[in-house]
Design a protein around this motif. Sequence first.
Motif, PDB file in Angstrom:
ATOM      1  N   SER A  71       2.076 -14.765 -21.333  1.00 41.69           N
ATOM      2  CA  SER A  71       1.566 -15.572 -20.383  1.00 41.69           C
ATOM      3  C   SER A  71       2.256 -16.957 -20.222  1.00 41.69           C
ATOM      4  O   SER A  71       2.980 -17.412 -21.039  1.00 41.69           O
ATOM      5  CB  SER A  71      -0.023 -15.955 -20.757  1.00 41.69           C
ATOM      6  OG  SER A  71       0.177 -16.924 -21.992  1.00 41.69           O
ATOM      7  N   PRO A  72       2.041 -17.405 -18.932  1.00 39.95           N
ATOM      8  CA  PRO A  72       2.519 -18.914 -18.790  1.00 39.95           C
ATOM      9  C   PRO A  72       2.495 -19.716 -19.667  1.00 39.95           C
ATOM     10  O   PRO A  72       3.264 -20.522 -19.996  1.00 39.95           O
ATOM     11  CB  PRO A  72       2.327 -19.061 -17.285  1.00 39.95           C
ATOM     12  CG  PRO A  72       1.657 -17.837 -16.516  1.00 39.95           C
ATOM     13  CD  PRO A  72       1.360 -16.887 -17.692  1.00 39.95           C
ATOM     14  N   ALA A  73       1.095 -19.874 -20.145  1.00 39.62           N
ATOM     15  CA  ALA A  73       0.660 -20.853 -21.164  1.00 39.62           C
ATOM     16  C   ALA A  73       1.241 -20.597 -22.511  1.00 39.62           C
ATOM     17  O   ALA A  73       1.290 -21.464 -23.491  1.00 39.62           O
ATOM     18  CB  ALA A  73      -0.634 -20.932 -20.927  1.00 39.62           C
ATOM     19  N   GLY A  74       1.804 -19.146 -22.718  1.00 42.29           N
ATOM     20  CA  GLY A  74       2.310 -18.832 -24.080  1.00 42.29           C
ATOM     21  C   GLY A  74       1.241 -18.573 -25.178  1.00 42.29           C
ATOM     22  O   GLY A  74       1.842 -18.737 -26.306  1.00 42.29           O
ATOM     23  N   ASP A  75       0.260 -18.286 -24.703  1.00 42.52           N
ATOM     24  CA  ASP A  75      -0.943 -18.034 -25.680  1.00 42.52           C
ATOM     25  C   ASP A  75      -1.302 -16.673 -25.786  1.00 42.52           C
ATOM     26  O   ASP A  75      -2.127 -16.162 -26.644  1.00 42.52           O
ATOM     27  CB  ASP A  75      -2.009 -18.865 -25.553  1.00 42.52           C
ATOM     28  CG  ASP A  75      -2.731 -18.696 -24.287  1.00 42.52           C
ATOM     29  OD1 ASP A  75      -2.093 -17.979 -23.289  1.00 42.52           O
ATOM     30  OD2 ASP A  75      -4.026 -19.381 -24.170  1.00 42.52           O
ATOM     31  N   GLU A  76      -0.576 -15.762 -24.792  1.00 40.35           N
ATOM     32  CA  GLU A  76      -0.942 -14.175 -24.713  1.00 40.35           C
ATOM     33  C   GLU A  76       0.260 -13.435 -24.854  1.00 40.35           C
ATOM     34  O   GLU A  76       1.267 -14.047 -24.040  1.00 40.35           O
ATOM     35  CB  GLU A  76      -1.816 -13.923 -23.476  1.00 40.35           C
ATOM     36  CG  GLU A  76      -2.985 -14.321 -23.590  1.00 40.35           C
ATOM     37  CD  GLU A  76      -3.969 -13.711 -22.714  1.00 40.35           C
ATOM     38  OE1 GLU A  76      -3.998 -12.688 -22.068  1.00 40.35           O
ATOM     39  OE2 GLU A  76      -4.678 -14.593 -21.849  1.00 40.35           O
ATOM     40  N   PHE A  77       0.188 -12.311 -25.244  1.00 39.36           N
ATOM     41  CA  PHE A  77       1.486 -11.527 -25.151  1.00 39.36           C
ATOM     42  C   PHE A  77       1.046 -10.163 -25.621  1.00 39.36           C
ATOM     43  O   PHE A  77      -0.136  -9.875 -25.803  1.00 39.36           O
ATOM     44  CB  PHE A  77       2.386 -11.812 -26.048  1.00 39.36           C
ATOM     45  CG  PHE A  77       2.084 -11.678 -27.623  1.00 39.36           C
ATOM     46  CD1 PHE A  77       2.361 -10.496 -28.103  1.00 39.36           C
ATOM     47  CD2 PHE A  77       1.653 -12.770 -28.339  1.00 39.36           C
ATOM     48  CE1 PHE A  77       2.145 -10.548 -29.681  1.00 39.36           C
ATOM     49  CE2 PHE A  77       1.393 -12.857 -29.589  1.00 39.36           C
ATOM     50  CZ  PHE A  77       1.708 -11.590 -30.265  1.00 39.36           C
ATOM     51  N   SER A  78       1.937  -8.867 -25.139  1.00 42.70           N
ATOM     52  CA  SER A  78       1.579  -7.593 -25.412  1.00 42.70           C
ATOM     53  C   SER A  78       2.345  -7.187 -26.359  1.00 42.70           C
ATOM     54  O   SER A  78       3.578  -7.339 -26.483  1.00 42.70           O
ATOM     55  CB  SER A  78       1.560  -6.813 -24.017  1.00 42.70           C
ATOM     56  OG  SER A  78       0.762  -7.262 -23.196  1.00 42.70           O
ATOM     57  N   LEU A  79       1.932  -6.251 -27.320  1.00 44.37           N
ATOM     58  CA  LEU A  79       2.714  -5.490 -28.306  1.00 44.37           C
ATOM     59  C   LEU A  79       2.641  -3.908 -27.900  1.00 44.37           C
ATOM     60  O   LEU A  79       1.851  -3.438 -27.487  1.00 44.37           O
ATOM     61  CB  LEU A  79       2.013  -5.375 -29.702  1.00 44.37           C
ATOM     62  CG  LEU A  79       1.930  -6.720 -30.279  1.00 44.37           C
ATOM     63  CD1 LEU A  79       1.003  -6.534 -31.680  1.00 44.37           C
ATOM     64  CD2 LEU A  79       3.302  -7.119 -30.885  1.00 44.37           C
TER      65      LEU A  79
END
Length: 96
Positions: free
Chosen positions: A13-21
């Motif tokens: 995410s742009p905020a750097g607090d979400e991602f996908s595995l």
Amino acid sequence: MYLGITPSITNWSPAGDEFSLILENNPLVDFVELPDNHSSLIYSNLLCGVLRGALEMVQMAVEAKFVQDTLKGDGVTEIRMRFIRRIEDNLPAGEE
């Protein structure tokens, strides 16, 4: 490492607090077929609980949920991870 797979980390995410595995191969679904009357079951949801529990042990509260599942016909298994907060240790008064 326990399952013998290495996920890809994508979709930050742009905020750097979400991602996908992204799991190309999910060994938990190799010999599983969902019955028609249980098609909404998320069979590998155990993985989300394992990730949440392991991160709680290192003082991180996260949300983990399935976005795609090979058991339901998707090409890959995708788990979306979201950082919620750092967990602060609250010691009882007088203990350090």
